[in-house]
Design a protein around this motif. Structure first.
Motif, PDB file in Angstrom:
ATOM      1  N   GLY A  25       0.823  -1.271  -0.179  1.00 35.01           N
ATOM      2  CA  GLY A  25       0.062   0.273   0.122  1.00 35.01           C
ATOM      3  C   GLY A  25       0.951   1.305  -0.149  1.00 35.01           C
ATOM      4  O   GLY A  25       1.771   1.516  -0.748  1.00 35.01           O
ATOM      5  N   ASN A  26       0.650   1.941   0.874  1.00 36.67           N
ATOM      6  CA  ASN A  26       1.516   3.344   0.943  1.00 36.67           C
ATOM      7  C   ASN A  26       2.398   3.212   1.998  1.00 36.67           C
ATOM      8  O   ASN A  26       3.131   4.189   2.631  1.00 36.67           O
ATOM      9  CB  ASN A  26       0.513   4.551   1.179  1.00 36.67           C
ATOM     10  CG  ASN A  26       0.002   4.711   2.456  1.00 36.67           C
ATOM     11  OD1 ASN A  26      -0.291   3.652   3.270  1.00 36.67           O
ATOM     12  ND2 ASN A  26      -0.276   5.939   2.965  1.00 36.67           N
ATOM     13  N   LEU A  27       2.642   2.023   2.593  1.00 37.48           N
ATOM     14  CA  LEU A  27       3.594   1.990   3.715  1.00 37.48           C
ATOM     15  C   LEU A  27       4.921   1.194   3.243  1.00 37.48           C
ATOM     16  O   LEU A  27       4.778   0.223   2.303  1.00 37.48           O
ATOM     17  CB  LEU A  27       3.058   1.163   4.934  1.00 37.48           C
ATOM     18  CG  LEU A  27       2.243   1.737   5.612  1.00 37.48           C
ATOM     19  CD1 LEU A  27       1.445   0.764   6.850  1.00 37.48           C
ATOM     20  CD2 LEU A  27       2.549   2.983   6.019  1.00 37.48           C
ATOM     21  N   VAL A  72      19.665   6.331   1.993  1.00 37.23           N
ATOM     22  CA  VAL A  72      19.689   5.751   0.742  1.00 37.23           C
ATOM     23  C   VAL A  72      18.505   4.594   0.322  1.00 37.23           C
ATOM     24  O   VAL A  72      17.916   4.682  -0.829  1.00 37.23           O
ATOM     25  CB  VAL A  72      21.161   4.856   0.385  1.00 37.23           C
ATOM     26  CG1 VAL A  72      21.110   4.192  -0.634  1.00 37.23           C
ATOM     27  CG2 VAL A  72      22.254   5.910   0.520  1.00 37.23           C
ATOM     28  N   ILE A  73      18.272   3.575   1.300  1.00 41.73           N
ATOM     29  CA  ILE A  73      17.337   2.865   0.675  1.00 41.73           C
ATOM     30  C   ILE A  73      15.913   3.529   0.894  1.00 41.73           C
ATOM     31  O   ILE A  73      15.205   3.085  -0.100  1.00 41.73           O
ATOM     32  CB  ILE A  73      17.289   1.470   2.025  1.00 41.73           C
ATOM     33  CG1 ILE A  73      18.598   0.705   1.914  1.00 41.73           C
ATOM     34  CG2 ILE A  73      16.113   0.634   2.007  1.00 41.73           C
ATOM     35  CD1 ILE A  73      18.818  -0.131   3.165  1.00 41.73           C
ATOM     36  N   LEU A  74      15.443   4.305   1.624  1.00 42.15           N
ATOM     37  CA  LEU A  74      14.393   4.940   1.530  1.00 42.15           C
ATOM     38  C   LEU A  74      14.069   5.668   0.218  1.00 42.15           C
ATOM     39  O   LEU A  74      13.244   5.540  -0.758  1.00 42.15           O
ATOM     40  CB  LEU A  74      14.055   6.048   2.669  1.00 42.15           C
ATOM     41  CG  LEU A  74      14.229   5.479   3.946  1.00 42.15           C
ATOM     42  CD1 LEU A  74      14.149   6.703   4.867  1.00 42.15           C
ATOM     43  CD2 LEU A  74      12.534   5.335   4.143  1.00 42.15           C
ATOM     44  N   GLU A  75      15.069   6.460  -0.401  1.00 41.81           N
ATOM     45  CA  GLU A  75      15.331   7.191  -1.471  1.00 41.81           C
ATOM     46  C   GLU A  75      15.069   6.283  -2.604  1.00 41.81           C
ATOM     47  O   GLU A  75      14.247   6.353  -3.905  1.00 41.81           O
ATOM     48  CB  GLU A  75      16.320   7.992  -1.732  1.00 41.81           C
ATOM     49  CG  GLU A  75      16.166   9.354  -0.707  1.00 41.81           C
ATOM     50  CD  GLU A  75      17.450  10.077  -0.803  1.00 41.81           C
ATOM     51  OE1 GLU A  75      18.397   9.784  -1.465  1.00 41.81           O
ATOM     52  OE2 GLU A  75      17.364  11.145   0.203  1.00 41.81           O
ATOM     53  N   ASP A  82      12.075  12.362   5.475  1.00 45.33           N
ATOM     54  CA  ASP A  82      10.883  13.045   6.219  1.00 45.33           C
ATOM     55  C   ASP A  82       9.709  12.239   6.068  1.00 45.33           C
ATOM     56  O   ASP A  82       8.787  12.481   6.886  1.00 45.33           O
ATOM     57  CB  ASP A  82      10.668  14.408   5.767  1.00 45.33           C
ATOM     58  CG  ASP A  82      10.450  14.327   4.048  1.00 45.33           C
ATOM     59  OD1 ASP A  82      10.977  13.558   3.446  1.00 45.33           O
ATOM     60  OD2 ASP A  82       9.680  15.067   3.486  1.00 45.33           O
ATOM     61  N   LYS A  83       9.775  11.184   5.568  1.00 46.30           N
ATOM     62  CA  LYS A  83       8.512  10.288   5.688  1.00 46.30           C
ATOM     63  C   LYS A  83       8.459   8.785   6.429  1.00 46.30           C
ATOM     64  O   LYS A  83       7.715   8.299   6.605  1.00 46.30           O
ATOM     65  CB  LYS A  83       8.191   9.664   4.119  1.00 46.30           C
ATOM     66  CG  LYS A  83       7.826  10.895   3.221  1.00 46.30           C
ATOM     67  CD  LYS A  83       7.448  10.299   1.789  1.00 46.30           C
ATOM     68  CE  LYS A  83       7.108  11.786   0.825  1.00 46.30           C
ATOM     69  NZ  LYS A  83       6.829  11.207  -0.325  1.00 46.30           N
ATOM     70  N   LYS A 133      15.336  -0.652  12.172  1.00 47.59           N
ATOM     71  CA  LYS A 133      14.252  -1.127  11.755  1.00 47.59           C
ATOM     72  C   LYS A 133      13.276  -0.070  11.467  1.00 47.59           C
ATOM     73  O   LYS A 133      12.886   0.460  12.410  1.00 47.59           O
ATOM     74  CB  LYS A 133      13.641  -2.274  12.262  1.00 47.59           C
ATOM     75  CG  LYS A 133      12.506  -2.915  11.888  1.00 47.59           C
ATOM     76  CD  LYS A 133      12.615  -3.919  10.737  1.00 47.59           C
ATOM     77  CE  LYS A 133      11.317  -4.499  10.404  1.00 47.59           C
ATOM     78  NZ  LYS A 133      10.973  -3.926   9.050  1.00 47.59           N
ATOM     79  N   CYS A 134      12.956   0.269  10.041  1.00 50.56           N
ATOM     80  CA  CYS A 134      12.113   1.482  10.007  1.00 50.56           C
ATOM     81  C   CYS A 134      11.007   1.277   8.901  1.00 50.56           C
ATOM     82  O   CYS A 134      10.684   0.404   8.344  1.00 50.56           O
ATOM     83  CB  CYS A 134      12.831   2.607   9.178  1.00 50.56           C
ATOM     84  SG  CYS A 134      14.659   2.798   9.946  1.00 50.56           S
ATOM     85  N   VAL A 135       9.976   2.130   9.363  1.00 52.82           N
ATOM     86  CA  VAL A 135       8.585   2.269   8.490  1.00 52.82           C
ATOM     87  C   VAL A 135       8.279   3.608   8.112  1.00 52.82           C
ATOM     88  O   VAL A 135       8.784   4.657   8.817  1.00 52.82           O
ATOM     89  CB  VAL A 135       7.475   1.767   9.187  1.00 52.82           C
ATOM     90  CG1 VAL A 135       6.247   1.784   8.464  1.00 52.82           C
ATOM     91  CG2 VAL A 135       7.577   0.262  10.007  1.00 52.82           C
ATOM     92  N   ALA A 136       8.172   3.635   6.652  1.00 48.88           N
ATOM     93  CA  ALA A 136       8.092   4.870   6.155  1.00 48.88           C
ATOM     94  C   ALA A 136       6.722   5.018   5.315  1.00 48.88           C
ATOM     95  O   ALA A 136       6.228   4.022   5.119  1.00 48.88           O
ATOM     96  CB  ALA A 136       9.243   5.439   5.531  1.00 48.88           C
TER      97      ALA A 136
END
Length: 139
Positions: A25-27, A72-75, A82-83, A133-136
């Motif tokens: 979804g959006n996560l 880097v992984i987020l992008e 920021d998300k 361990k992250c969630v965006a």
């Protein structure tokens, strides 16, 4: 609901069979991220002799490196720093390292302040002292 996996050679390779991130979804859920440098097994701030014995240890260098790897992984997965909405940190030595982590964390999260959990553990799969361990969210 969409379900997509992401991996990148711009971040350290996972130490097992799993992606860097998975979007549902959006996560965006990130697998555990450590401070190793992409393309190598180098651990910033850690120097050992030829027998693998510790010579020098700089926990702050590992914190900066793990934050860079997360970014880097987020992008690469279509999100951004920021998300971030949730961060779980695993520290091998809570007594020695928590205050250093907390200080550096405050520098990186001045405006965006995700939920956070800090867990003290005995060890990690490689010779690292921190893992996130992250969630965006993803648009």
């Amino acid at each position: 609901m969409s379900d997509t996996q992401f991996s990148t050679n711009k971040a350290p390779q996972p130490v097992g069979l799993y992606p860097h991130a998975r979007r549902v979804g959006n996560l965006l859920f990130l697998s555990g991220v450590g401070p190793r440098k992409a393309g190598t097994d180098e651990i910033p701030g850690l120097k050992t002799d030829k027998h693998g014995n510790f010579i020098e240890f700089d926990f702050a260098a590992q914190v900066h490196s793990v934050f860079e790897n997360v970014r880097v992984i987020l992008e690469e997965s279509g999100s951004s720093w920021d998300k971030l909405v949730d961060v779980t940190v695993f520290l091998v030595d809570m007594k020695r390292d928590f205050h250093i982590y907390n200080k550096i964390y405050a520098e990186y999260f001045k405006t965006n302040q995700p939920c956070r959990t800090t867990v003290g553990i005995v060890s990690l799969p490689t010779a690292i002292a921190i893992e996130l361990k992250c969630v965006a969210t993803v648009d």
